[in-house]
Write a protein that holds these residues in place. Structure first.
Motif, PDB file in Angstrom:
ATOM      1  N   PRO A   1      47.027  39.427  22.650  1.00  0.00           N
ATOM      2  CA  PRO A   1      47.442  39.631  24.042  1.00  0.00           C
ATOM      3  C   PRO A   1      48.954  39.559  24.236  1.00  0.00           C
ATOM      4  CG  PRO A   1      45.567  38.133  23.927  1.00  0.00           C
ATOM      5  CD  PRO A   1      46.049  38.344  22.516  1.00  0.00           C
TER       6      PRO A   1
ATOM      7  N   ARG B   1      48.243  33.540  25.981  1.00  0.00           N
ATOM      8  CA  ARG B   1      47.131  34.214  25.297  1.00  0.00           C
ATOM      9  C   ARG B   1      45.849  34.086  26.125  1.00  0.00           C
ATOM     10  NH1 ARG B   1      49.451  32.969  19.972  1.00  0.00           N
ATOM     11  NH2 ARG B   1      49.784  34.996  18.952  1.00  0.00           N
ATOM     12  N   GLU B   2      45.613  32.891  26.654  1.00  0.00           N
ATOM     13  CA  GLU B   2      44.400  32.686  27.456  1.00  0.00           C
ATOM     14  C   GLU B   2      44.473  33.494  28.754  1.00  0.00           C
ATOM     15  OE1 GLU B   2      41.883  29.060  29.607  1.00  0.00           O
ATOM     16  OE2 GLU B   2      43.667  28.616  28.407  1.00  0.00           O
ATOM     17  N   THR B   3      45.648  33.487  29.392  1.00  0.00           N
ATOM     18  CA  THR B   3      45.814  34.175  30.666  1.00  0.00           C
ATOM     19  C   THR B   3      45.690  35.683  30.508  1.00  0.00           C
ATOM     20  OG1 THR B   3      47.248  32.428  31.540  1.00  0.00           O
ATOM     21  CG2 THR B   3      47.407  34.591  32.586  1.00  0.00           C
TER      22      THR B   3
ATOM     23  N   SER C   1      44.198  37.356  28.195  1.00  0.00           N
ATOM     24  CA  SER C   1      42.947  37.824  27.600  1.00  0.00           C
ATOM     25  C   SER C   1      41.831  37.957  28.626  1.00  0.00           C
ATOM     26  CB  SER C   1      42.498  36.868  26.482  1.00  0.00           C
ATOM     27  OG  SER C   1      42.203  35.585  27.025  1.00  0.00           O
ATOM     28  N   GLN C   2      42.135  37.627  29.865  1.00  0.00           N
ATOM     29  CA  GLN C   2      41.111  37.729  30.899  1.00  0.00           C
ATOM     30  C   GLN C   2      41.718  38.257  32.193  1.00  0.00           C
ATOM     31  OE1 GLN C   2      39.652  33.748  31.627  1.00  0.00           O
ATOM     32  NE2 GLN C   2      41.670  32.882  31.386  1.00  0.00           N
ATOM     33  N   GLU C   3      40.885  38.819  33.030  1.00  0.00           N
ATOM     34  CA  GLU C   3      41.338  39.320  34.319  1.00  0.00           C
ATOM     35  C   GLU C   3      41.401  38.147  35.282  1.00  0.00           C
ATOM     36  OE1 GLU C   3      42.333  42.244  35.216  1.00  0.00           O
ATOM     37  OE2 GLU C   3      42.000  43.155  33.255  1.00  0.00           O
ATOM     38  N   ASN C   4      42.565  37.898  35.838  1.00  0.00           N
ATOM     39  CA  ASN C   4      42.706  36.814  36.800  1.00  0.00           C
ATOM     40  C   ASN C   4      43.880  37.102  37.724  1.00  0.00           C
ATOM     41  OD1 ASN C   4      45.162  35.867  35.429  1.00  0.00           O
ATOM     42  ND2 ASN C   4      43.732  35.190  33.823  1.00  0.00           N
TER      43      ASN C   4
END
Length: 212
Positions: free
Chosen positions: A11, A100-102, A104-107
């Protein structure tokens, strides 16, 4: 025998630049890494970085990610300070994991990059990799006219900060500048200062007059 595993997309590859901000907004731009942005806030050139420091990651495709300040600004009661340089490895690792966490997802942690100091975005883009493909929305931003800076008497960042401190005190002013506000379309005053400094200044005056 060919492997069944396909390479995983990192990401972080979607980030093409970082920016560091303080009240004076005079740091070199763009920056290739978060560490460089952090070192700007730790430098002697930083102006009140504990109160106004921000770091933003710009993404390909026209989005931007403000890095949460708690990752690089230490709060201790009513005081705050940018982390010490001997903590940079730990902080950079924590930010990398958060990104990376942020990413890797839709938010809702990403924002439209044109809302983050839009009058300076064309400068950042001009200095980035000239061979990188430009999304259509970025090309559109480059033709957007200046907003707010044409107003000769428009208050500057320091004017707004001084007024906020006089109205709320340093601790509350720092929190207010970085908190989303319904009268700013859900954006924080810090993100709106260059887009519409007069509007942010008016909000401070309204608070001083007793309005919400």
């Amino acid at each position: 025998m060919p492997s069944d595993h396909t390479p995983q997309h990192d990401p972080l590859e979607s980030i093409f630049a970082y920016r560091a901000f303080d009240l004076r907004d005079r740091f070199p731009q763009p920056l290739e890494t978060f560490r460089q942005a952090l070192e700007c806030l730790q430098s002697d050139n930083a102006y009140l970085p504990d109160m106004s420091g921000e770091i933003v990651a710009y993404l390909r495709g026209g989005r931007a990610v403000p890095i949460p300040e708690h990752l690089f600004i230490r709060q201790a009661g009513n005081s705050a300070s940018v982390v010490q340089k001997n903590e940079n490895d730990r902080v950079c690792n924590a930010v990398e994991a958060w990104l990376r966490e942020t990413l890797s997802q839709e938010n809702e942690d990403t924002v439209n990059a044109s809302t983050v100091r839009p009058s300076r975005l064309n400068i950042l883009l001009d200095q980035c990799d000239p061979n990188a493909p430009e999304p259509d929305d970025i090309q559109a931003w480059q033709h957007i006219g200046e907003i707010g800076r044409e107003i000769i008497e428009a208050p500057g960042r320091e004017d707004i900060w001084d007024a906020a401190v006089k109205t709320m005190g340093e601790v509350h002013a720092r929190r207010w500048m970085k908190t989303s506000h319904p009268k700013l379309n859900g954006k924080s005053p810090n993100l709106c200062i260059e887009e519409d400094p007069t509007r942010v200044y008016e909000l401070v005056l309204q608070i001083n007059a007793g309005a919400d």
